[in-house]
Design a protein around this motif. Structure first.
Motif, PDB file in Angstrom:
ATOM      1  N   GLY A  89       2.694   4.390   1.235  1.00 45.78           N
ATOM      2  CA  GLY A  89       3.357   4.688   2.503  1.00 45.78           C
ATOM      3  C   GLY A  89       3.917   3.464   3.204  1.00 45.78           C
ATOM      4  N   GLY A 104       6.566   1.705   2.512  1.00 49.97           N
ATOM      5  CA  GLY A 104       8.031   1.679   2.605  1.00 49.97           C
ATOM      6  C   GLY A 104       8.729   1.122   1.375  1.00 49.97           C
ATOM      7  N   PRO A 150       0.812  -1.215   0.000  1.00 49.82           N
ATOM      8  CA  PRO A 150       0.000   0.000   0.000  1.00 49.82           C
ATOM      9  C   PRO A 150       0.849   1.272   0.000  1.00 49.82           C
ATOM     10  CG  PRO A 150      -0.596  -1.463   1.828  1.00 49.82           C
ATOM     11  CD  PRO A 150       0.646  -2.013   1.213  1.00 49.82           C
TER      12      PRO A 150
HETATM   13  N1  LIG Z   1      12.089  12.018   2.510  1.00 51.84           N
HETATM   14  C1  LIG Z   1      11.348  11.601   3.526  1.00 51.84           C
HETATM   15  N2  LIG Z   1      11.465  12.128   4.764  1.00 51.84           N
HETATM   16  C2  LIG Z   1      10.724  11.694   5.790  1.00 51.84           C
HETATM   17  N3  LIG Z   1       9.817  10.696   5.711  1.00 51.84           N
HETATM   18  C3  LIG Z   1       9.647  10.121   4.519  1.00 51.84           C
HETATM   19  C4  LIG Z   1      10.390  10.542   3.356  1.00 51.84           C
HETATM   20  N4  LIG Z   1      10.012   9.783   2.316  1.00 51.84           N
HETATM   21  C5  LIG Z   1       9.068   8.959   2.792  1.00 51.84           C
HETATM   22  N5  LIG Z   1       8.852   9.143   4.103  1.00 51.84           N
HETATM   23  C6  LIG Z   1       7.916   8.383   4.952  1.00 51.84           C
HETATM   24  O1  LIG Z   1       8.261   7.013   4.906  1.00 51.84           O
HETATM   25  C7  LIG Z   1       7.101   6.190   4.821  1.00 51.84           C
HETATM   26  C8  LIG Z   1       7.240   5.255   3.618  1.00 51.84           C
HETATM   27  O2  LIG Z   1       7.311   6.041   2.442  1.00 51.84           O
HETATM   28  P1  LIG Z   1       7.644   5.397   1.044  1.00 51.84           P
HETATM   29  O3  LIG Z   1       7.876   6.532   0.103  1.00 51.84           O
HETATM   30  O4  LIG Z   1       8.732   4.402   1.182  1.00 51.84           O
HETATM   31  O5  LIG Z   1       6.275   4.667   0.713  1.00 51.84           O
HETATM   32  P2  LIG Z   1       5.844   3.830  -0.579  1.00 51.84           P
HETATM   33  O6  LIG Z   1       5.584   2.437  -0.142  1.00 51.84           O
HETATM   34  O7  LIG Z   1       6.831   4.046  -1.667  1.00 51.84           O
HETATM   35  O8  LIG Z   1       4.445   4.521  -0.933  1.00 51.84           O
HETATM   36  P3  LIG Z   1       3.789   4.943  -2.357  1.00 51.84           P
HETATM   37  O9  LIG Z   1       3.105   3.724  -2.884  1.00 51.84           O
HETATM   38  O10 LIG Z   1       2.803   5.978  -1.961  1.00 51.84           O
HETATM   39  O11 LIG Z   1       4.872   5.476  -3.241  1.00 51.84           O
HETATM   40  C9  LIG Z   1       5.906   7.147   4.747  1.00 51.84           C
HETATM   41  O12 LIG Z   1       5.310   7.204   6.003  1.00 51.84           O
HETATM   42  C10 LIG Z   1       6.514   8.478   4.387  1.00 51.84           C
HETATM   43  O13 LIG Z   1       5.809   9.527   4.982  1.00 51.84           O
END
Ligand SMILES: Nc1ncnc2c1ncn2[C@@H]1O[C@H](COP(=O)(O)OP(=O)(O)OP(=O)(O)O)[C@@H](O)[C@H]1O
Ligand SMILES: [Mg+2]
Length: 259
Positions: free
Chosen positions: A39, A41, A37
């Motif tokens: 956020g 990671g 989903p």
């Molecule tokens: N540069 C950053 N600084 C601080 N927190 C971050 C940063 N990038 C992401 N996060 C936090 O880390 C968590 C995971 O983010 P991530 O970008 O890895 O999600 P994702 O699985 O790629 O989601 P999506 O499918 O929306 O791209 C989230 O809670 C986000 O707010």
């Protein structure tokens, strides 16, 4: 070629996002899809593999620990395409590709200017965007930018290819074209390819392995059949879903309702 990830902990500042993630070894010649989903990671894990975040734990490429290596050293074998490409870059597609080659010479060393241009153009042709070679990156459509970004990652002929949602802005034909090209290159050169994708049908069809991330943990990993189950989709995505084979035998995920 083989990438091993053990007890990898990643975060931003003091906030831990991914805690002690261990993956079954990622073999060369295979595509691993990171799903999960918003956020969860996924991008954080990919950035960690690219060496762009401080990390605890171990990432080994062919037995060699990458954790302490300089970015330049890592860039010799790893290409990373971010989820959103930087805006405001006043370069043409061709300049960006040749620039990518100059900025980080690969294991084979630096190609001549002519060889670099030829290589870049051949790749743009394979991606079906040769006519955009001399167009400025800021004048491309969203999908065209994504294809140009993919070309920047591929042009260096990496051994490890990390792609964050390479098809999210693409039309149906380009989605299939890109996934086919990535599969061909992965097989042909024995690349370790890891890509993030939200389209579970694409993941099921093109990925050899699927790693499902939820709330900063690896929730499932294995073949698409093993990981894309109604139970896991309910648990990790919070949807009731059916997983069925279509008339061509491909796995399809039909999400019916949020739980
Ligand atoms: N540069 C950053 N600084 C601080 N927190 C971050 C940063 N990038 C992401 N996060 C936090 O880390 C968590 C995971 O983010 P991530 O970008 O890895 O999600 P994702 O699985 O790629 O989601 P999506 O499918 O929306 O791209 C989230 O809670 C986000 O707010
Ligand atoms: Mg992301």
């Amino acid at each position: 070629m083989r990438l091993e990830v053990e007890r990898l902990t990643l975060g931003y500042g003091r906030r831990t996002i991914l805690a002690e993630a261990s993956l079954e070894p990622l073999p060369g010649g295979a595509i691993t899809a990171l799903i999960g989903p918003n956020g969860a990671g996924k991008s954080t894990l990919l950035r960690g593999l690219a060496g762009l975040l401080p990390a605890r734990g171990s990432v080994r490429l062919d037995g060699e620990e990458m954790a302490g290596q300089s970015l330049e050293r890592r860039a010799r074998s790893i290409a990373y395409m971010p989820q959103s490409l930087p805006q405001g870059v006043a370069l043409t597609v061709m300049e960006a590709l040749v620039g990518a080659l100059k900025a980080s010479p690969t294991a084979e060393g630096m190609p001549s200017a002519r060889a670099a241009a030829e290589r870049a153009l051949a790749l743009l042709e394979r991606l079906g965007i040769a006519e955009l070679a001399l167009v400025g990156l800021d004048r491309l459509s969203g999908g065209q930018r994504q294809l140009a970004g993919l070309a920047q990652a591929l042009v260096r002929r990496p051994r490890v290819l990390l792609l964050d949602e390479p098809t999210s802005a693409l039309d149906l034909r380009h989605q299939l074209g890109v996934m086919r090209l990535v599969r061909e290159l992965t097989l042909q050169h024995g690349l370790v390819t890891v890509l993030v994708v939200h389209d579970l049908a694409l993941a099921a069809r093109f990925a050899d392995r699927v790693v499902m991330i939820g709330e900063g943990r690896v929730r499932a990993q294995g073949t698409p059949e093993e990981t894309l189950t109604p139970a896991m989709l309910a648990e990790v995505y919070g949807v009731s879903a059916r997983v069925e084979r279509c008339s061509h035998g491909h796995l399809q995920v039909l999400a019916d309702a949020p739980l």
